[in-house]
Design a protein around this motif. Structure first.
Motif, PDB file in Angstrom:
ATOM      1  N   VAL A  74       0.853  -1.185   0.000  1.00 56.32           N
ATOM      2  CA  VAL A  74       0.000   0.000   0.000  1.00 56.32           C
ATOM      3  C   VAL A  74       0.888   1.234   0.000  1.00 56.32           C
ATOM      4  O   VAL A  74       1.656   1.461   0.946  1.00 56.32           O
ATOM      5  CB  VAL A  74      -0.932  -0.002   1.227  1.00 56.32           C
ATOM      6  CG1 VAL A  74      -1.802   1.253   1.238  1.00 56.32           C
ATOM      7  CG2 VAL A  74      -1.807  -1.255   1.239  1.00 56.32           C
ATOM      8  N   LEU A  75       0.822   1.998  -1.075  1.00 56.80           N
ATOM      9  CA  LEU A  75       1.565   3.255  -1.153  1.00 56.80           C
ATOM     10  C   LEU A  75       0.750   4.330  -0.448  1.00 56.80           C
ATOM     11  O   LEU A  75      -0.460   4.465  -0.678  1.00 56.80           O
ATOM     12  CB  LEU A  75       1.817   3.643  -2.607  1.00 56.80           C
ATOM     13  CG  LEU A  75       2.625   2.642  -3.453  1.00 56.80           C
ATOM     14  CD1 LEU A  75       2.792   3.180  -4.869  1.00 56.80           C
ATOM     15  CD2 LEU A  75       3.979   2.370  -2.820  1.00 56.80           C
ATOM     16  N   ILE A  76       1.417   5.098   0.413  1.00 54.17           N
ATOM     17  CA  ILE A  76       0.750   6.129   1.211  1.00 54.17           C
ATOM     18  C   ILE A  76       1.487   7.446   1.007  1.00 54.17           C
ATOM     19  O   ILE A  76       2.714   7.512   1.159  1.00 54.17           O
ATOM     20  CB  ILE A  76       0.738   5.755   2.703  1.00 54.17           C
ATOM     21  CG1 ILE A  76       0.082   4.371   2.910  1.00 54.17           C
ATOM     22  CG2 ILE A  76       0.030   6.809   3.527  1.00 54.17           C
ATOM     23  CD1 ILE A  76       0.173   3.850   4.332  1.00 54.17           C
ATOM     24  N   GLY A  77       0.740   8.471   0.628  1.00 53.73           N
ATOM     25  CA  GLY A  77       1.378   9.772   0.442  1.00 53.73           C
ATOM     26  C   GLY A  77       0.409  10.797  -0.085  1.00 53.73           C
ATOM     27  O   GLY A  77      -0.591  10.465  -0.734  1.00 53.73           O
ATOM     28  N   HIS A  90       9.521   0.586  -9.621  1.00 52.30           N
ATOM     29  CA  HIS A  90       9.891  -0.601  -8.841  1.00 52.30           C
ATOM     30  C   HIS A  90       8.986  -1.825  -9.060  1.00 52.30           C
ATOM     31  O   HIS A  90       9.325  -2.915  -8.588  1.00 52.30           O
ATOM     32  CB  HIS A  90       9.890  -0.254  -7.355  1.00 52.30           C
ATOM     33  CG  HIS A  90      10.883   0.798  -6.977  1.00 52.30           C
ATOM     34  ND1 HIS A  90      12.236   0.565  -6.954  1.00 52.30           N
ATOM     35  CD2 HIS A  90      10.719   2.103  -6.631  1.00 52.30           C
ATOM     36  CE1 HIS A  90      12.870   1.679  -6.596  1.00 52.30           C
ATOM     37  NE2 HIS A  90      11.974   2.622  -6.399  1.00 52.30           N
ATOM     38  N   PHE A  91       7.863  -1.650  -9.740  1.00 50.41           N
ATOM     39  CA  PHE A  91       6.937  -2.773  -9.907  1.00 50.41           C
ATOM     40  C   PHE A  91       6.485  -2.867 -11.362  1.00 50.41           C
ATOM     41  O   PHE A  91       6.511  -1.881 -12.103  1.00 50.41           O
ATOM     42  CB  PHE A  91       5.710  -2.601  -8.999  1.00 50.41           C
ATOM     43  CG  PHE A  91       6.048  -2.527  -7.541  1.00 50.41           C
ATOM     44  CD1 PHE A  91       6.287  -3.669  -6.802  1.00 50.41           C
ATOM     45  CD2 PHE A  91       6.151  -1.289  -6.904  1.00 50.41           C
ATOM     46  CE1 PHE A  91       6.610  -3.597  -5.455  1.00 50.41           C
ATOM     47  CE2 PHE A  91       6.470  -1.203  -5.559  1.00 50.41           C
ATOM     48  CZ  PHE A  91       6.699  -2.365  -4.833  1.00 50.41           C
ATOM     49  N   LYS A  92       6.065  -4.049 -11.754  1.00 49.27           N
ATOM     50  CA  LYS A  92       5.541  -4.243 -13.099  1.00 49.27           C
ATOM     51  C   LYS A  92       4.218  -3.495 -13.253  1.00 49.27           C
ATOM     52  O   LYS A  92       3.449  -3.403 -12.294  1.00 49.27           O
ATOM     53  CB  LYS A  92       5.339  -5.730 -13.388  1.00 49.27           C
ATOM     54  CG  LYS A  92       6.622  -6.531 -13.435  1.00 49.27           C
ATOM     55  CD  LYS A  92       6.388  -7.968 -13.898  1.00 49.27           C
ATOM     56  CE  LYS A  92       5.562  -8.745 -12.892  1.00 49.27           C
ATOM     57  NZ  LYS A  92       5.472 -10.188 -13.251  1.00 49.27           N
ATOM     58  N   VAL A  96       0.419  -3.027 -10.417  1.00 51.20           N
ATOM     59  CA  VAL A  96      -0.028  -1.775  -9.800  1.00 51.20           C
ATOM     60  C   VAL A  96      -1.495  -1.541 -10.123  1.00 51.20           C
ATOM     61  O   VAL A  96      -1.902  -1.555 -11.291  1.00 51.20           O
ATOM     62  CB  VAL A  96       0.824  -0.592 -10.291  1.00 51.20           C
ATOM     63  CG1 VAL A  96       0.358   0.702  -9.634  1.00 51.20           C
ATOM     64  CG2 VAL A  96       2.308  -0.843 -10.002  1.00 51.20           C
ATOM     65  N   VAL A  97      -2.296  -1.300  -9.081  1.00 54.75           N
ATOM     66  CA  VAL A  97      -3.708  -0.939  -9.245  1.00 54.75           C
ATOM     67  C   VAL A  97      -3.860   0.494  -8.756  1.00 54.75           C
ATOM     68  O   VAL A  97      -3.669   0.778  -7.568  1.00 54.75           O
ATOM     69  CB  VAL A  97      -4.628  -1.887  -8.453  1.00 54.75           C
ATOM     70  CG1 VAL A  97      -6.092  -1.575  -8.753  1.00 54.75           C
ATOM     71  CG2 VAL A  97      -4.315  -3.346  -8.780  1.00 54.75           C
ATOM     72  N   VAL A 139      -1.104  -1.013  -4.417  1.00 56.20           N
ATOM     73  CA  VAL A 139      -2.215  -0.056  -4.497  1.00 56.20           C
ATOM     74  C   VAL A 139      -1.647   1.351  -4.546  1.00 56.20           C
ATOM     75  O   VAL A 139      -0.988   1.805  -3.604  1.00 56.20           O
ATOM     76  CB  VAL A 139      -3.180  -0.211  -3.304  1.00 56.20           C
ATOM     77  CG1 VAL A 139      -4.283   0.847  -3.368  1.00 56.20           C
ATOM     78  CG2 VAL A 139      -3.786  -1.603  -3.297  1.00 56.20           C
ATOM     79  N   ASP A 140      -1.895   2.025  -5.650  1.00 55.56           N
ATOM     80  CA  ASP A 140      -1.419   3.391  -5.855  1.00 55.56           C
ATOM     81  C   ASP A 140      -2.597   4.339  -5.634  1.00 55.56           C
ATOM     82  O   ASP A 140      -3.424   4.565  -6.521  1.00 55.56           O
ATOM     83  CB  ASP A 140      -0.863   3.528  -7.276  1.00 55.56           C
ATOM     84  CG  ASP A 140      -0.434   4.960  -7.590  1.00 55.56           C
ATOM     85  OD1 ASP A 140      -0.345   5.778  -6.652  1.00 55.56           O
ATOM     86  OD2 ASP A 140      -0.197   5.237  -8.783  1.00 55.56           O
ATOM     87  N   ALA A 141      -2.695   4.870  -4.409  1.00 51.43           N
ATOM     88  CA  ALA A 141      -3.704   5.858  -4.034  1.00 51.43           C
ATOM     89  C   ALA A 141      -3.113   6.680  -2.895  1.00 51.43           C
ATOM     90  O   ALA A 141      -2.052   6.328  -2.360  1.00 51.43           O
ATOM     91  CB  ALA A 141      -5.002   5.179  -3.618  1.00 51.43           C
TER      92      ALA A 141
END
Length: 904
Positions: A74-77, A90-92, A96-97, A139-141
């Motif tokens: 989980v990306l947080i920012g 860093h990821f395919k 990534v969603v 998770v990109d949110a």
């Protein structure tokens, strides 16, 4: 570093910092020991405290962010912090969603905030599907609010993967500057970024309490740019280890029995001379006379790399005792404690070594490319390779119904009866009198400490080895009983096993798919017309013809078959006489008891069926008589003993052809011959009369005479393979391959060995039922040998024979690219092909047209069915349950409904 990991499981079986955490994730002690966000003084100051230009300190060193290879990241920012850029780096892309992408899916506008609810519904659905499939997902949110993270953590728990947080805590000005560079966010208000950063800072100290098992925090652009993501293999993922393995059941302190079993398995002082690896399913301790001795042996083998070990519930309890937890000294723990206290007098360090060993055990292992799972109490497929407290609990204790039996013990949920996974699951925990396969699972706890046996499984041989207990060391609470009353057959066949589109994993060709419409057609045949499924362990594959010949007057010729095998690298082939009969498979048991023991039937001693699974003879007693004659020949030839079996599966041809094809003969072949016989003689007579009157009809009359000759040859061709029978009088069976016997698939045995066995079988049949298959061995690289093969075929077909089948002498062969080579190609005689292609097929214009036939699909079909047949035989020989065998058998039948020219 601002990276930390946490362990949210209970204290049961939690490994030490040198091993793994309670749900089998690598510990971070000694690898990533930076302080947590709560102790780093995370600041709301917009300047970066680690930026050398702001602090005068040296540049930030590169960071490595460990991420389990199956996890939810989980990306947080705040908006503008660079989450999408970080994810892309860093990821395919498929991993990534993005919430922006999902918003675009539902609203055609990634910035339409009114669509956020629907967008996150889509995002959560995709995340769930990926996690269910066992794929790392990012998770990109913004995820700065605890409410938005809560559902993601729930998804990770639901699918038993680890949630990992990567926090991009970048300064406000950086986020604003990046947003300003994006046309779609150039007017992003400052207060939005400020709100995101406030919510983020409030969250930092509590991320681990929310359930995140790893938290990585990046504070600056430089730190973010220099960070790398390192994927960690899960400790339970040992798919790269292929064995061979010797899996040992519950020892329970029976040191003498363990040493006897290891010796029988070929181990010398804990090491196998052939490099085999022992795998222990846990419950090494308690109840027996020498738990310390067992521990010393297993610990030394694990330390030397000669063994693997998973924990049992008894190790888990012992580990808690050794850590000082209050536990009841019941179920044999008291005996182990007493034995350890005696050890303290001679080896004070031993207790600490045991505690460290037990703490480092991983709940289960996935081995051999994913084909084998070893755990203590069994594990459903959805938990294989997963990491959570729930998985560990099931691996240690299994699942219970909540009831207790008459002995006061918990009733365990019969998960094995419902198991349908590809991987074999080998476990212990619940004592059974005899180890037997149940739906591709095997319980190895055969009650050694209770006076039973100590049992091991040799893998991949699937051979069960055991030694008897020296005595009853501990009286059981209840008598040993099988956990699954279904025995090796387990549950009955289920429509779900074959319905719809199917993919069958095979050892020799990987995945073979079956289309839904083909499965439906096969289901009709299997459910209405086939023999008892318990007696239907194999269906033979279709056979591809040789490449089309350019030889004058021939559609098929042996030269092409020899050339094709030579091109495939096959130097020696065997040419076998092709009997004009019907393909038949014969399952013959030594007696009714053997049929009942292995196949679960009462009455029949075997089966004789067609290549579509239908019974060959409508008369049951006649079938039993035929099986009895084969059985007597096997007995007289001494093959039961030589094969060490009480059943045998044979591939054969049943003659005459008319025995099964009577309807086809009457409705098609005889009708053609009769019509031609009625029409052509009068026509020829009329033409001859006209010619006598001086009419120019010589050419037409010649063509009609040719047609009459072709029709006569057609009638003669099929009549050669038809004769009357009464009972078994006139019936012949020509076996050409021994497919399997108890515990062994023989399909890969060289054909000269196979035919040698079958010659003995024919020799010892006084009834005349069995017929020899003539053969000739040909060297494909020797012109004289090839010429001899062609001459043999010409002689055989010239005297009325159907033709021959050319096979690699070595049977199961792969080419230089490691692909399966055709197990056989048929080369049919010139006159026999009249039956297939019609009386006039040899006319030059017809023959030229027929040479345009396409063989690619037929060859592909033959190889796929061959791989499925081999798979069925391997599963049958391995003692796998009926549904597993039938998965491959059914697929062969389904592929038979693929649209292919039936004349090929």
């Amino acid at each position: 570093m601002n990276t930390h990991s946490t362990d949210s499981t209970t204290g049961e079986g939690t490994p030490s910092t040198t091993g793994t955490t309670g749900d089998d994730t690598p510990s971070t002690t000694g690898t990533d020991t930076g302080t947590t966000p709560s102790t780093t003084g995370t600041s709301t100051n917009p300047s970066n405290p680690t930026d050398p230009s702001a602090t005068g300190r040296p540049a930030v060193r590169p960071r490595t962010l460990p991420v389990p290879d199956l996890s939810l990241v989980v990306l947080i920012g705040a908006t503008g912090s660079g989450k999408s850029t970080f994810a892309h780096r860093h990821f395919k892309p498929t991993e990534v969603v993005s919430s922006d992408f999902c918003r675009g899916l539902v609203a055609d506008d990634e910035n339409d905030q009114s669509a956020s609810r629907d967008a996150f519904d889509v995002l959560h659905y995709i995340v769930g599907k990926r996690l269910e499939a066992g794929r790392l997902t990012v998770v990109d949110a913004t995820n700065v609010q605890s409410e938005s993270r809560r559902r993601l953590v729930q998804l990770a728990r639901e699918y038993d993967v680890l949630p990992v947080a990567i926090v991009l805590d970048l300064p406000e000005e950086v986020c604003l500057a990046r947003n300003a560079e994006r046309p779609d966010r150039a007017d992003m208000p400052r207060h939005v970024v400020q709100r995101h950063r406030r919510e983020l800072r409030r969250s930092l100290r509590g991320l681990e309490r929310e359930g995140f098992r790893k938290v990585h925090v990046l504070h600056s652009e430089e730190e973010t740019d220099r960070a790398t993501v390192e994927r960690e293999r899960r400790y339970n993922d040992l798919r790269h280890l292929t064995g061979p393995f010797d899996i040992v059941g519950d020892v329970h302190g029976c040191h003498g029995e363990l040493e006897s079993l290891l010796a029988r398995l070929g181990y010398e002082d804990g090491t196998h001379p052939e490099g085999r690896t022992a795998v222990f399913v846990g419950d090494l301790v308690d109840r027996g006379p020498d738990s310390p001795g067992v521990l010393r042996r297993v610990m030394s083998m694990v330390a030397s790399g000669d063994a693997l070990c998973v924990p049992g519930n008894h190790e888990n309890k012992l580990g808690r005792y050794l850590k000082g937890s209050k536990v009841q000294h019941s179920h044999g723990l008291a005996e182990t404690i007493e034995q350890l206290e005696r050890e303290d007098e001679t080896d004070p360090a031993f207790r600490e070594q045991v505690a460290e060993f037990v703490a480092g055990l991983v709940s289960h292992y996935v081995l051999d490319g994913g084909d084998l799972v070893v755990c203590h109490a069994g594990l459903p497929e959805k938990y294989h390779g997963r990491t959570s407290g729930r998985v560990r609990s099931h691996a240690l204790y299994g699942d219970t119904t909540g009831e207790t039996d008459e002995f006061g013990l918990p009733v365990r949920y019969p998960w094995a009866e419902e198991y349908r996974g590809r991987a074999a699951v080998v476990y212990g925990h619940t004592p059974v009198p005899t180890a037997s396969w149940v739906n591709n699972t095997l319980c190895l706890d055969t009650g050694a400490v209770f006076g039973g046996k100590l049992t091991a499984l040799r893998w991949p041989e699937r051979e069960i080895v055991d030694v008897p207990a020296e005595k009853v060391w501990y009286e059981p609470v209840k008598p040993l009983a099988s956990e699954a009353p279904g025995g090796r057959e387990g549950r009955p066949l289920d429509l779900g096993d074959v319905h719809g589109r199917r993919i069958v994993e095979t050892r020799h060709m990987g995945r073979v798919s079956v289309r839904e419409e083909n499965a439906a057609a096969a289901l009709e045949v299997m459910s209405r017309f086939a023999v008892d499924p318990r007696l239907l362990p194999y269906l033979p594959p279709t056979m591809a013809p040789t490449a089309t010949s350019r030889e004058d007057g021939y559609l098929e010729h042996p030269a092409e078959a020899f050339a094709q095998y030579r091109a495939d690298g096959v130097t020696t082939v065997v040419c076998e006489e092709k009997h004009m009969g019907s393909r038949a498979v014969a399952l013959v048991c030594r007696d009714a008891g053997a049929a009942r023991e292995r196949f679960g039937t009462n009455g029949p001693t075997g089966a004789l069926y067609t290549r579509t699974g239908r019974p060959f003879l409508d008369d049951v007693e006649l079938t039993e008589t035929l099986l009895g004659r084969i059985r007597a020949a096997v007995t007289a030839a001494g093959l039961w003993e030589e094969w060490d079996t009480d059943w045998v599966l044979l591939d054969a041809e049943l003659l005459p052809w008319s025995l099964k094809a009577g309807g086809l003969l009457r409705s098609q072949y005889a009708a053609v011959g009769a019509a031609a016989g009625a029409a052509l003689p009068p026509a020829i007579a009329a033409l001859e009369a006209a010619a006598g009157r001086g009419v120019e009809v010589a050419a037409l009359a010649g063509r009609q005479r040719e047609r009459a000759g072709d029709t006569a040859a057609f009638t003669e061709a099929y009549r050669r393979y038809c004769w009357s029978t009464e009972g078994l009088d006139g019936v012949r069976l020509a076996p050409f391959q021994v497919l399997a016997v108890r515990g062994r698939s023989l399909a890969a045995e060289p054909h000269d060995v196979q035919l040698g066995w079958l010659d003995r079988l024919v020799e010892h049949d006084p009834t005349g039922l069995l017929r020899v298959t003539r053969r000739l061995v040909v060297d494909t690289g020797d012109e004289a040998s090839v010429r001899a093969g062609v001459d043999w075929w010409l002689e055989m077909t010239g005297s009325g024979g159907e033709g021959m089948v050319v096979k690699p002498l070595g049977a199961l062969v792969r080419d230089a690219k490691d692909r399966l080579v055709q197990p056989g190609v048929k080369v049919r005689g010139r006159e026999y092909l009249r039956i297939i292609y019609g009386p006039e097929y040899t006319r030059p214009d017809n023959l030229e047209r027929l040479r345009s036939r396409f063989l690619g699909h037929k060859r592909s079909l033959a190889l796929r069915e061959y791989a499925l047949g081999l798979e069925a035989l391997d599963r049958l020989a391995g003692g796998e349950p009926l549904w597993r065998v039938h998965e491959a058998v059914f697929a062969v039948l389904a592929l038979e409904s693929e649209p292919v020219d039936p004349r090929l």
